[in-house]
Enzyme design. Structure first.
Site, PDB file in Angstrom:
ATOM      1  N   GLU A   5       1.188  -0.277  -5.233  1.00 16.52           N
ATOM      2  CA  GLU A   5       0.237   0.808  -5.460  1.00 16.52           C
ATOM      3  C   GLU A   5       1.064   2.086  -5.582  1.00 16.52           C
ATOM      4  O   GLU A   5       1.433   2.701  -4.590  1.00 16.52           O
ATOM      5  CB  GLU A   5      -0.766   0.929  -4.309  1.00 16.52           C
ATOM      6  CG  GLU A   5      -1.847   1.955  -4.597  1.00 16.52           C
ATOM      7  CD  GLU A   5      -2.480   2.537  -3.352  1.00 16.52           C
ATOM      8  OE1 GLU A   5      -3.585   3.078  -3.456  1.00 16.52           O
ATOM      9  OE2 GLU A   5      -1.867   2.474  -2.270  1.00 16.52           O
ATOM     10  N   ASP A  44       0.830  -1.200   0.000  1.00 15.16           N
ATOM     11  CA  ASP A  44       0.000   0.000   0.000  1.00 15.16           C
ATOM     12  C   ASP A  44       0.867   1.254   0.000  1.00 15.16           C
ATOM     13  O   ASP A  44       1.950   1.280   0.594  1.00 15.16           O
ATOM     14  CB  ASP A  44      -0.897  -0.022   1.241  1.00 15.16           C
ATOM     15  CG  ASP A  44      -1.763   1.208   1.366  1.00 15.16           C
ATOM     16  OD1 ASP A  44      -2.610   1.411   0.480  1.00 15.16           O
ATOM     17  OD2 ASP A  44      -1.586   1.964   2.338  1.00 15.16           O
TER      18      ASP A  44
END
Length: 721
Positions: free
Chosen positions: A453, A400
């Site tokens: 990401e 993330d």
């Protein structure tokens, strides 16, 4: 009496709770040439009974909780057991030699102890035939560290740990404790402040918000997925269609989320019916705040107890593997919350958090960022990743907020960050961490996938490390996602002026190995559901949904859809309620659902969609300039089959074109495989007319097709030799 054999200053430190080496005072102490003495510390106790070679003896109370018992010379730890205040009869924790070794210290302080999850935290184990729990924690600034729990009435003076490393590792083996024991750390900081902390390496925690660590044996579960683990391999040339799931809101039963075990069978069956190859779980690492969706983690080594035990989670993964479904986990090594019971200022000082910025809290999330310069912090994070792959059999990790890790100035204004040694804004330590992460994951667990990401054009995210890249397998193509949504929000009448939004992403589609996400981030915070993003009346909205999801399937790159998107969840997603499954009783939603299942099965079964889809050779434009009709068309090709291809046509206007001529040379056969406007999918039924080959003087130069509104057509074509 004990003062004759013990240093009075050491005794004072023990009694006051500041002793860093209690083992030199407690346990079996040589008194003289003819006898030993067992010295115990039981603050608050009036008496202590000891079982010595089968006989019950009562230790002498000296003062301030110090007890002792004279024993024959050569007394061994197996010769006696102590009756604890909670009634437990067990061996003496302070009679054992250190279990944390020099090799542990060397590797940990180098940041390369890749099995650190078997050495840190609370480890159920046998030592010299005696079962118990080994407690180990890193707290270099602490004066004293104790483990507290029901077993010592949460009294931090009873079980202080021994400092076994110059860099601040503390340990204590407590015999007689077992799995399920609840515990916390009591830490006396350098300033004398008493801190109560959960275990950074804890493998289980009480249901939030209790935040109490729990002793877990991660090796107890018996796995049945050997065949899956053996055959899983790199998916670069395999279909990868991911269903993104938030465990707590996929389905509810009796007013609450379904747990890991109940979810396993339902979710596996659903993914098979819908032809998804993998699920991706929003973080199930333990977290205190439900509204964080799991992205503010306090337990990096533990599945959240909200939905069951770690063993229940292992069953969940095992069952999905048995049904041929892989499991990917969202993992958050970029930042952590400020909750005082967890990592923040763990031993009274900034330990896990970076102090490089003038403002330590990240401006986007008001969380701390990790200190990637510190080897022990790097080891903590790497250990977390490897734990999930080793003990939980996870098949992939999606990292993330990679962008926030890569750039020192991410979210910060001028003056709020300091440049790197080269004067740049790149976070060199975080970059090295990500390379280290990808290197060790792929080395130790071949076939496991890593996803980034990352929202900028940072170079070589999916290039191999030895070529100067970060080493990820895939990068989320957030540019494709934003361009697609920006285009679809425009009324079809005006889309001709925004055609570049539709075609631009192809010009960089092969720069990295991309995944095309329609993720949870796009259906929260007032952004609306996918259905709410597209214009038109009800029929047009669902036509747009079929078009969007089929467009995603046809484009180069792996696929990800957040739960609810596959049947057009009407309202914005919330982590505090179930998806609106009752919508499947509505024909609009039910037929879209059927359409998505068909698309996914086509994607899974046809290698043109995924074989070599990270290479330019897998894609060839036919026409990207038809702005008048809002149409794009292209081939998807498989390296193994140069005689055939898939012809994909997307029509983004609401008009029906009964005869649309596409200039594509050399086609000798054209078979319709998929029409998103099919009546069975909720469409108008247009577009099913057999294509007409356009031939002049024996030369095939195009096809004439019926083009339905807001639709995708997929043909299998065969070329002339």
């Amino acid at each position: 009496m004990v003062e004759r054999i013990l240093n009075s200053e050491d005794i004072s430190l023990l009694i006051s709770g500041r002793q860093s080496n209690p083992h030199k005072l407690l346990g079996i102490i040589s008194e003289n040439s003819s006898q030993d003495r067992i010295i115990l510390f039981r603050p608050g106790a009036h008496s202590v009974a000891v079982e010595l070679q089968g006989n019950i003896e009562h230790a002498t109370h000296h003062h301030s909780g110090i007890f002792s018992l004279t024993t024959p010379k050569g007394t061994l730890l197996n010769d006696y057991r102590i009756y604890h205040q909670n009634g437990l009869l067990a061996h003496d924790p302070y009679a054992f030699s250190p279990l944390w070794g020099e090799i542990d210290s060397f590797l940990f302080h180098q940041g390369t102890h890749y099995k650190i999850y078997e050495r840190m935290g609370a480890i159920p184990c046998d030592v010299r035939g005696i079962s118990g729990v080994l407690f180990v924690v890193w707290a270099p600034h602490a004066q004293r560290v104790s483990v507290i729990g029901d077993f010592n009435f949460w009294n931090g003076l009873v079980n202080p740990l021994r400092k076994v490393s110059d860099s601040g590792v503390w340990e204590l083996f407590i015999p007689g404790l077992d799995e399920g024991t609840l515990y916390k750390w009591e830490i006396v900081s350098a300033s004398g402040e008493i801190l109560i902390k959960t275990d950074p390496y804890g493998k289980g925690f009480d249901v939030p918000p209790l935040a109490t660590s729990r002793v877990i044996n991660s090796d107890r579960y018996v796995w049945h997925d050997a065949e899956w683990m053996e055959k899983r391999s790199c998916t670069q040339d395999q279909p990868l269609s991911i269903y993104e799931v938030h465990v707590g809101s996929w389905q509810w039963q009796d007013g609450r989320p379904i747990g890991y075990r109940g979810l396993a069978e339902r979710l596996a069956q659903y993914c098979k019916e819908m032809s998804y190859t993998h699920i991706e779980l929003l973080p199930i690492t333990e977290h205190p705040l439900n509204e964080s969706w799991g992205y503010q983690v306090t337990g990096y080594y533990a599945p959240t107890w909200r939905y069951g035990s770690p063993e229940d989670f292992q069953f969940f993964v095992d069952h999905l593997h048995s049904e041929g479904i892989g499991v990917i986990l969202d993992w958050v090594p970029g930042h952590f919350p400020t909750d005082t019971f967890a990592l923040a200022h763990f031993d009274g000082e900034a330990l896990y958090e970076s102090v490089d910025h003038k403002e330590p809290l990240h401006p986007h999330w008001h969380t701390y960022t990790f200190d990637y310069r510190c080897n022990e912090v790097v080891n903590f994070l790497l250990g977390s990743a490897l734990f999930w792959l080793d003990k939980m059999h996870i098949d992939g990790l999606r990292v993330d907020a990679v962008t926030s890790m890569l750039y020192l100035d991410y979210g910060r204004k001028e003056g709020e960050w300091s440049p790197n040694i080269h004067g740049g804004k790149e976070n060199l330590d975080a970059i090295e961490f990500l390379k280290h992460f990808n290197f060790i994951v792929h080395k130790e667990f071949p076939g496991v996938m890593t996803f980034a990401e990352e929202s900028t054009d940072f170079p070589k995210v999916t290039e191999p490390i030895n070529s100067g890249g970060l080493g990820f397998d895939y990068k989320w193509n957030l540019g494709w996602m934003h361009d697609t949504f920006r285009y679809l929000k425009v009324d079809p009448i005006f889309r001709a002026y925004h055609h570049n939004d539709l075609t631009f992403s192809i010009w960089y589609a092969f720069k990295e190995n991309y995944l095309l996400p329609l993720s949870h981030d796009e259906v929260v915070h007032g952004k609306g559901s996918l259905l709410q993003k597209v214009p038109g009346d009800t029929w047009s909205k669902f036509a747009h949904m079929r078009l969007l999801l089929s467009y995603q399937i046809c484009q180069p790159g792996k696929k990800l859809v957040f739960m609810g998107g596959e049947f057009a969840q009407g309202r914005e997603w919330s982590p505090d309620r179930s998806l609106d499954w009752h919508l499947l009783d509505n024909p609009y939603h039910a037929t879209l659902h059927k359409c998505v299942a068909k698309m996914n099965s086509l994607y899974r079964d046809l290698p043109y969609f995924w074989q070599g889809d990270g290479k330019q050779e897998s894609f060839r434009w036919i026409d990207f300039k038809d702005t008048e009709n809002n149409v794009i068309s292209y081939y998807r090709l498989s390296g193994n089959d140069s005689n055939q291809a898939l012809l994909c046509i997307h029509h983004f206007s609401s008009g029906y074109i009964p005869s649309y001529v596409l200039h594509c040379q050399g086609i000798k056969m054209c078979q319709l495989l998929f029409n998103s406007d099919d009546i069975g999918f909720g469409g108008s039924g247009k577009g099913n007319r057999p294509p007409i080959l356009c031939i002049d003087h024996g030369f095939s130069w195009g096809i004439d097709i019926e083009l339905p509104p807001l639709a995708t057509l997929i043909f299998l074509v065969r070329f002339s030799n």
